[in-house]
Design a protein around this motif. Structure first.
Motif, short mmCIF file in Angstrom:
data_model
loop_
_atom_site.label_atom_id
_atom_site.label_comp_id
_atom_site.label_asym_id
_atom_site.label_seq_id
_atom_site.Cartn_x
_atom_site.Cartn_y
_atom_site.Cartn_z
N ALA A 83 43.59 40.51 54.30
CA ALA A 83 44.49 39.65 53.54
C ALA A 83 43.81 39.11 52.29
N ALA A 84 42.54 38.71 52.42
CA ALA A 84 41.82 38.16 51.27
C ALA A 84 41.67 39.20 50.16
N VAL A 85 41.29 40.41 50.55
CA VAL A 85 41.11 41.47 49.55
C VAL A 85 42.45 41.87 48.94
N SER A 86 43.49 41.92 49.76
CA SER A 86 44.82 42.27 49.25
C SER A 86 45.29 41.28 48.21
N ALA A 87 44.95 40.01 48.38
CA ALA A 87 45.34 39.00 47.40
C ALA A 87 44.66 39.25 46.06
N VAL A 88 43.38 39.63 46.10
CA VAL A 88 42.67 39.92 44.85
C VAL A 88 43.26 41.16 44.17
N VAL A 89 43.55 42.20 44.94
CA VAL A 89 44.13 43.41 44.37
C VAL A 89 45.47 43.09 43.71
N ALA A 90 46.29 42.28 44.38
CA ALA A 90 47.58 41.89 43.81
C ALA A 90 47.39 41.10 42.52
N ALA A 91 46.37 40.23 42.48
CA ALA A 91 46.11 39.45 41.27
C ALA A 91 45.72 40.35 40.10
N LEU A 92 44.87 41.33 40.38
CA LEU A 92 44.46 42.24 39.32
C LEU A 92 45.64 43.08 38.83
N GLN A 93 46.47 43.51 39.76
CA GLN A 93 47.65 44.30 39.38
C GLN A 93 48.67 43.47 38.63
N SER A 94 48.57 42.15 38.76
CA SER A 94 49.45 41.24 38.02
C SER A 94 48.82 40.77 36.70
N ALA A 95 47.68 41.38 36.35
CA ALA A 95 47.00 41.11 35.07
C ALA A 95 46.43 39.70 34.98
N ILE A 96 46.08 39.10 36.11
CA ILE A 96 45.38 37.81 36.08
C ILE A 96 43.92 38.10 35.76
N PRO A 97 43.39 37.56 34.66
CA PRO A 97 42.02 37.89 34.23
C PRO A 97 40.97 37.10 35.02
N LEU A 98 40.81 37.41 36.28
CA LEU A 98 39.82 36.72 37.10
C LEU A 98 38.43 36.88 36.51
N ALA A 99 37.67 35.80 36.46
CA ALA A 99 36.29 35.89 36.01
C ALA A 99 35.37 36.27 37.16
N ARG A 100 35.65 35.73 38.34
CA ARG A 100 34.89 36.06 39.54
C ARG A 100 35.85 36.09 40.72
N ALA A 101 35.64 37.03 41.61
CA ALA A 101 36.43 37.10 42.84
C ALA A 101 35.52 37.65 43.93
N GLU A 102 34.93 36.75 44.70
CA GLU A 102 33.92 37.12 45.68
C GLU A 102 34.42 36.89 47.10
#
Length: 465
Positions: free
Chosen positions: A231-250
Motif C-alpha cells: 500500500a505504501a509503495v502504491s501510494a508513491v507510484v500513484a503520486a508520481l503518475q499524478s505528476a506530484i514532484p516529490l523531493a524524497r519518498a523513502e
C-alpha cells in the motif's frame, strides 16, 4: 608479491616518500569497507595529494603492470575497494579542495576526495546545494565511480545527471577531461557517462565538475504510516503518475521502523512508513501536500506527522541515513549483508510485496528500506557470521530478488554497483552486450591494471575480430 608489483613499489617508495606505505594496519584498513564480501589487502597504499601524484603513480604502475585500486572513503558495499590481485591502493581522501563555485552558473569544480557533506557546508551561503545524498558521507570521486544516488534522486537525479565533466587519469597515466561546463552537448561520444559508474576499472577520477541546485524556498517533511508495504509503495507510484514532484519518498518496513526507533530514539508507529519531503514555493508545497494526502488516504495511509523545524527535519533524515547501523543493532554480533535492485515503478508494489514474502519464507531477518520514488529498494539481511545455512538462504533471497527484477525489465543494482559481488548478475542482465563492455575495458586498460576483478571478467569474453 609478484615481481612486477615489487618493482613498482620500490619505485613508488622512492618517488613519494612518506606519502607511500606498506604498513600492515594501513593496508588492512584500505580493504575494509561497508561490505560483507571477502576482500583482499593491497601490497601498498599511496596517499595522493594532487592529480600530478596520481599521474606519476599510474605511469609507474603501468610500466610494471602493477594493479591499482582507487579509494575514497571506503563506503562501497559490493567489494569495490578489494585488491583482488594485490598491487597499490591510491587513497584520494587528501585531494579535498573545492576548486571553484560558480553560483551564477549553478556549478562547481572539486577534487575527488571532497565529501558531499563538506561540499554542502561550503555552499551554505550561496543559496545552492549539492543534491545527491546516498546517506554515507562518501567522496565525490567514489560517488561518481559507483554512479551513486540516494534519497533525493526522484527529484534531482543521480550522479549520472549531476556530473558535467571529469578529470580522469587513464591506465597509462594520460590525463584527460571528459566534457565541458555547458549544460548540454552533442559533441561526440559521451565520455563523462562512460566513467560515471565504471568503479575505477577504466581510469581514476581526480576532479569533477558538478551541477548544483538552488535551495528551495520551502522544505516540508512528513512521515505517514500504511497497513502494508504494498500500500505504501502504491501510494508513491500513484503520486508520481499524478505528476506530484516529490523531493524524497523513502519506504521503511515495520522492522526497519522498529530498528530506527531503538537506535535513533524516535517514537514512530511500528508500521510500514513513508518518509516524504516536498520542495518548492509556499504555494507549490501546499498543493503538493494536499494532493499527496488525498492519495495516501486512498491506500489506507494515516495522517501526516510533520517535521517542520529544521532541527526536527534533520533528525528525521539522519535517522533514515543511520538505518544500516540501526539494522545491525537489531541483532548484535550479526553480519549485515546489503543488497538492492531497481525496477520500473509500476512493477515496484508487487516486487516489494513478493520480496517481503520471500524473507518470511526463508526465515531471515531483513529490514527493508527503499528510494521508492525511483523504483529502488534495499534489504539489510542480518545473519550469523558462522551460520553457513543462513548465508545460503541469503544467497537464495538475493537470486530471487534479481531474477524478479530482470523479469520486469529492472536491474540487479540501482546504486550499490557491481564490484565483485554482482559480476554474474551483470552478465545475465547485459547478455551479448558484455562483449562490448569488455572491448571498452581492453581498449582503455589493455594490461588490466585498473581495479581488476571488478564489474566483469575480461577473460571470459573473446575480443572482437
Amino acid at each position: 608479491m609478484k615481481q612486477n608489483t615489487t618493482q613498482a613499489i620500490t619505485r613508488l617508495g622512492g618517488r613519494f616518500g612518506d606519502q607511500f606505505t606498506t604498513a600492515d594496519a594501513i593496508r588492512r584498513h584500505h580493504a575494509t569497507g561497508v561490505t560483507a564480501h571477502r576482500t583482499e589487502t593491497p601490497d601498498a597504499v599511496l596517499f595522493a595529494r594532487a592529480t600530478a601524484d596520481v599521474v606519476d603513480a599510474v605511469r609507474i604502475c603501468h610500466q610494471h603492470s602493477c594493479p591499482i585500486v582507487p579509494f575514497g572513503t571506503g563506503t562501497s558495499t559490493e567489494g569495490q575497494i578489494s585488491a583482488e590481485q594485490g598491487g597499490v591502493t591510491i587513497d584520494l581522501s587528501g585531494m579535498n579542495r573545492i576548486l571553484r563555485v560558480s553560483a551564477d552558473d549553478l556549478d562547481c569544480r572539486v577534487e575527488a576526495g571532497v565529501t558531499r557533506k563538506t561540499l554542502n557546508a561550503s555552499l551554505r551561503d550561496t543559496g545552492l546545494f549539492f543534491p545527491v545524498d546516498p546517506g554515507a558521507d562518501a567522496s565525490i570521486g567514489g560517488m561518481a565511480s559507483t554512479r551513486a544516488s540516494g534519497t533525493n534522486a526522484v527529484r534531482y537525479g543521480t550522479m549520472r545527471e549531476v556530473v558535467m565533466s571529469l578529470s580522469v587519469v587513464l591506465a597509462d597515466g594520460q590525463l584527460i577531461e571528459t566534457g565541458t561546463r555547458a549544460r548540454k552537448s552533442s559533441a561526440g561520444y559521451d565520455l563523462t557517462r562512460l566513467f560515471v559508474g565504471a568503479e575505477g576499472t577504466l581510469g581514476i577520477i581526480t576532479e569533477a565538475t558538478l551541477r548544483l541546485a538552488p535551495i528551495p524556498q520551502r522544505i516540508a517533511a512528513a512521515v505517514c504510516t500504511f497497513p502494508t508495504v504494498r500500500a505504501a509503495v502504491s501510494a508513491v507510484v500513484a503520486a508520481l503518475q499524478s505528476a506530484i514532484p516529490l523531493a524524497r519518498a523513502e519506504l521503511l518496513d515495520a522492522l526497519q521502523v522498529e530498528a530506527c526507533n531503538r537506535y535513533s530514539k524516535l517514537n514512530l508507529a511500528v508500521c510500514p512508513t513513508l518518509f516524504l519531503e516536498f520542495h518548492g514555493t509556499d504555494r507549490a508545497v501546499d498543493e503538493q501536500v494536499e494532493m499527496m494526502a488525498e492519495i495516501a488516504k486512498e491506500y489506507g495511509g494515516g495522517d501526516f506527522r510533520w517535521a517542520t523545524a529544521t532541527e526536527e527535519r534533520n533528525r528525521l533524515w539522519q535517522a533514515r541515513h543511520d538505518i544500516w547501523w540501526a539494522a545491525l543493532a537489531l541483532r548484535p554480533g550479526s553480519l549485515g549483508i546489503p543488497t538492492d535492485i531497481c525496477v520500473p515503478i509500476s512493477a515496484l508494489p508487487e516486487v516489494v510485496a513478493q520480496t517481503h514474502a520471500d524473507v518470511a519464507e526463508l526465515g531471515l531477518i531483513a529490514p527493508m528500506c527503499g528510494h521508492v520514488g525511483d523504483g529502488n529498494f534495499h534489504l539489510c539481511v542480518l545473519v550469523g557470521p558462522d551460520d553457513h545455512n543462513e548465508q545460503a538462504r541469503v544467497t537464495e533471497l538475493n537470486a530471487r530478488m534479481i531474477a524478479r527484477a530482470h523479469a520486469v525489465g529492472g536491474t540487479c543494482t540501482g546504486e550499490h554497483g557491481i564490484g565483485t559481488g554482482k559480476i554474474g548478475y551483470l552478465a545475465a542482465e547485459r547478455g551479448e552486450a558484455m562483449a562490448a563492455l569488455c572491448a571498452v575495458k581492453r581498449a582503455l586498460d589493455p594490461r588490466n591494471i585498473m581495479n581488476p576483478g571488478k564489474i566483469l571478467d575480461v577473460g571470459a569474453y573473446r575480443p572482437y575480430q
